[in-house]
Design an enzyme around this catalytic site. Structure first.
Site, PDB file in Angstrom:
ATOM      1  N   HIS A 192       0.794  -1.233   0.000  1.00 23.28           N
ATOM      2  CA  HIS A 192       0.000   0.000   0.000  1.00 23.28           C
ATOM      3  C   HIS A 192       0.823   1.278   0.000  1.00 23.28           C
ATOM      4  O   HIS A 192       0.291   2.363  -0.132  1.00 23.28           O
ATOM      5  CB  HIS A 192      -0.925   0.043   1.224  1.00 23.28           C
ATOM      6  CG  HIS A 192      -0.218   0.467   2.477  1.00 23.28           C
ATOM      7  ND1 HIS A 192       0.681  -0.323   3.106  1.00 23.28           N
ATOM      8  CD2 HIS A 192      -0.274   1.621   3.184  1.00 23.28           C
ATOM      9  CE1 HIS A 192       1.154   0.302   4.172  1.00 23.28           C
ATOM     10  NE2 HIS A 192       0.596   1.491   4.244  1.00 23.28           N
TER      11      HIS A 192
HETATM   12  N1  UDP Z   1      -3.736  -4.497   9.037  1.00 19.96           N
HETATM   13  C1  UDP Z   1      -4.989  -5.040   9.265  1.00 19.96           C
HETATM   14  N2  UDP Z   1      -5.703  -5.491   8.182  1.00 19.96           N
HETATM   15  C2  UDP Z   1      -5.219  -5.450   6.903  1.00 19.96           C
HETATM   16  C3  UDP Z   1      -3.929  -4.908   6.703  1.00 19.96           C
HETATM   17  C4  UDP Z   1      -3.211  -4.429   7.783  1.00 19.96           C
HETATM   18  O1  UDP Z   1      -5.450  -5.120  10.401  1.00 19.96           O
HETATM   19  O2  UDP Z   1      -5.926  -5.874   5.993  1.00 19.96           O
HETATM   20  C5  UDP Z   1      -2.983  -4.000  10.187  1.00 19.96           C
HETATM   21  C6  UDP Z   1      -1.620  -4.599  10.345  1.00 19.96           C
HETATM   22  O3  UDP Z   1      -1.666  -5.796  11.049  1.00 19.96           O
HETATM   23  C7  UDP Z   1      -0.870  -3.522  11.100  1.00 19.96           C
HETATM   24  C8  UDP Z   1      -1.497  -2.259  10.583  1.00 19.96           C
HETATM   25  O4  UDP Z   1      -2.735  -2.622   9.992  1.00 19.96           O
HETATM   26  O5  UDP Z   1      -1.114  -3.622  12.491  1.00 19.96           O
HETATM   27  C9  UDP Z   1      -0.546  -1.700   9.574  1.00 19.96           C
HETATM   28  O6  UDP Z   1      -1.147  -0.777   8.853  1.00 19.96           O
HETATM   29  P1  UDP Z   1      -0.634  -0.345   7.411  1.00 19.96           P
HETATM   30  O7  UDP Z   1       0.148  -1.430   6.798  1.00 19.96           O
HETATM   31  O8  UDP Z   1      -1.823   0.176   6.730  1.00 19.96           O
HETATM   32  O9  UDP Z   1       0.274   0.915   7.752  1.00 19.96           O
HETATM   33  P2  UDP Z   1       1.801   1.104   8.120  1.00 19.96           P
HETATM   34  O10 UDP Z   1       2.139   0.185   9.247  1.00 19.96           O
HETATM   35  O11 UDP Z   1       2.609   0.830   6.899  1.00 19.96           O
HETATM   36  O12 UDP Z   1       1.895   2.530   8.527  1.00 19.96           O
END
Ligand code: UDP
Length: 367
Positions: free
Chosen positions: A209
């Site tokens: 993403h």
């Molecule tokens: N997550 C979730 N469902 C999904 C994808 C991600 O619950 O379908 C959770 C994941 O386990 C983590 C968080 O969302 O705890 C991460 O978010 P994301 O990857 O959107 O953002 P980033 O961590 O890159 O800022």
């Protein structure tokens, strides 16, 4: 003076999926203390049921006191409107602290309001650096750190980053709190829920993403072409982020049927997938660590990471977006998967006590 007026008030600013997960853990800790009151502002940066509501339900996060409804706009419009609205809320609520998480536009907007209104600012997940100034997240976190009064660092590296930037000379406090996401992983493991999709015994969990990948057609195609190849060997389960979905649609890229595409899942389903998968491929910040918490190797679709300690201990490998590199790295890890022995050092991220450390600091704050 009434009891409630003696409470310390924390104004929590949230807006995006990873923030709901982090704040859910900290909110639970806040609720244990009668002397604290939390007022939650949801900016609306993520607002779908499966990108927002599900986390409030599953993690029992208190319903937001304010929902600002500012989503689906350009960076400038979004951040500007958030500042305006959060300022109104802050003037109305007069909190002792504004608390922000991570590195999104909601984080920066909350931070700017705190600094303009001279409200103390606490930044959770402070000190992280990718050293890639093209990432909007990097700008948000650097600016937020600089105006924070208390910087809660998840790792030693985050503390070192701040020290290298001279933060010991600034009027702020640096606290190595540990990572609240590890607290969440430990706590919610017992509530994990199997997603309803078809799941084979051995599968690989993937998420994509990050703007630097989704906004570049070539990189995006490379990633999905590589996943198609990998999916011929092992089931690839990919909860598809709405941004990635719409970018792929815009370039008329048809995702291979080999890949098991599902809607974004709730956190409890995610925890189940993390517990049962054999490998994670991702460009997410959070997933890199969660892979480690659940003792899975991780292949990261980026050139750099904020979580360098995982690369140093060989739990994570950075492959960028080159198709062959992604595939080669998969084969390399996959062939040894049965001998995998990832020794998880729980101290690296605070041993599940990060939220407790954070709240204790705020309770002890006398300034
Ligand atoms: N997550 C979730 N469902 C999904 C994808 C991600 O619950 O379908 C959770 C994941 O386990 C983590 C968080 O969302 O705890 C991460 O978010 P994301 O990857 O959107 O953002 P980033 O961590 O890159 O800022």
């Amino acid at each position: 003076m009434s009891n409630s007026s003696k409470k310390k008030k924390i104004l929590t600013i949230l807006g995006a999926r990873p923030q709901f997960i982090k704040a859910g853990v900290v909110s639970r800790e806040i609720l244990k203390h009668n002397s604290l009151q939390e007022v939650i502002v949801h900016t609306g940066q993520h607002y779908d049921v499966n990108m927002s509501d599900v986390f409030f339900q599953q993690m029992k996060i208190p319903k937001p006191d304010y929902f600002l409804g500012i989503g689906g706009k350009s960076h400038g419009a979004m951040t500007g409107q958030m500042i305006e609205k959060i300022e109104e809320v802050a003037l109305n609520e007069k909190p002792d602290w504004i608390m922000v998480y991570g590195d999104t536009n909601s984080t920066l907007a909350g931070a700017l309001v705190a600094s303009k209104l001279h409200i103390k600012l606490a930044h959770i997940e402070a000190g992280l650096r990718s050293f890639n100034m093209n990432m909007p997240e990097e700008i948000n976190r650097i600016l937020t750190d600089r105006i924070s009064n208390i910087l809660f660092c998840p790792t030693d590296k985050a503390v070192e980053n701040l020290e290298a930037e001279g933060y010991r000379n600034f009027d702020c406090e640096i606290v190595k709190s540990g990572d609240v996401m590890q607290d969440g992983a430990f706590f919610y493991k017992k509530f994990a829920q199997k997603p309803s999709c078809n799941i084979q015994d051995n599968f690989l969990l993937c998420t994509v993403h990050r703007a630097e990948n989704t906004d570049d057609n070539e990189k995006l195609k490379n990633i999905f072409d590589a996943l198609d190849e990998i999916a011929k060997n092992v089931q690839v389960i990919l909860p598809l982020h709405p941004r990635t979905k719409s970018k792929l649609e815009n370039i008329n890229y048809k995702i291979s049927d080999n890949i098991t595409i599902i809607e974004p899942v709730g956190y409890l389903e995610m925890v189940w997938l993390l517990e049962h998968c054999e490998l994670v491929i991702t460009d997410s910040g959070g997933l890199q660590k969660e892979a480690y918490f659940f003792e899975n190797p991780c292949i990261t679709l980026r050139e750099e990471t904020e979580w360098v300690e995982l690369v140093e201990c060989n739990a994570n490998v950075l492959v960028g977006t080159d198709k062959e590199k992604i595939i080669d790295s998969f084969y390399e890890i996959h062939k040894n998967i049965n001998n995998k022995q990832l020794l998880v050092n729980k101290d690296l991220y605070g041993n599940g006590k990060a939220s407790q450390n954070i709240i204790n600091e705020l309770l002890n704050d006398r300034k």
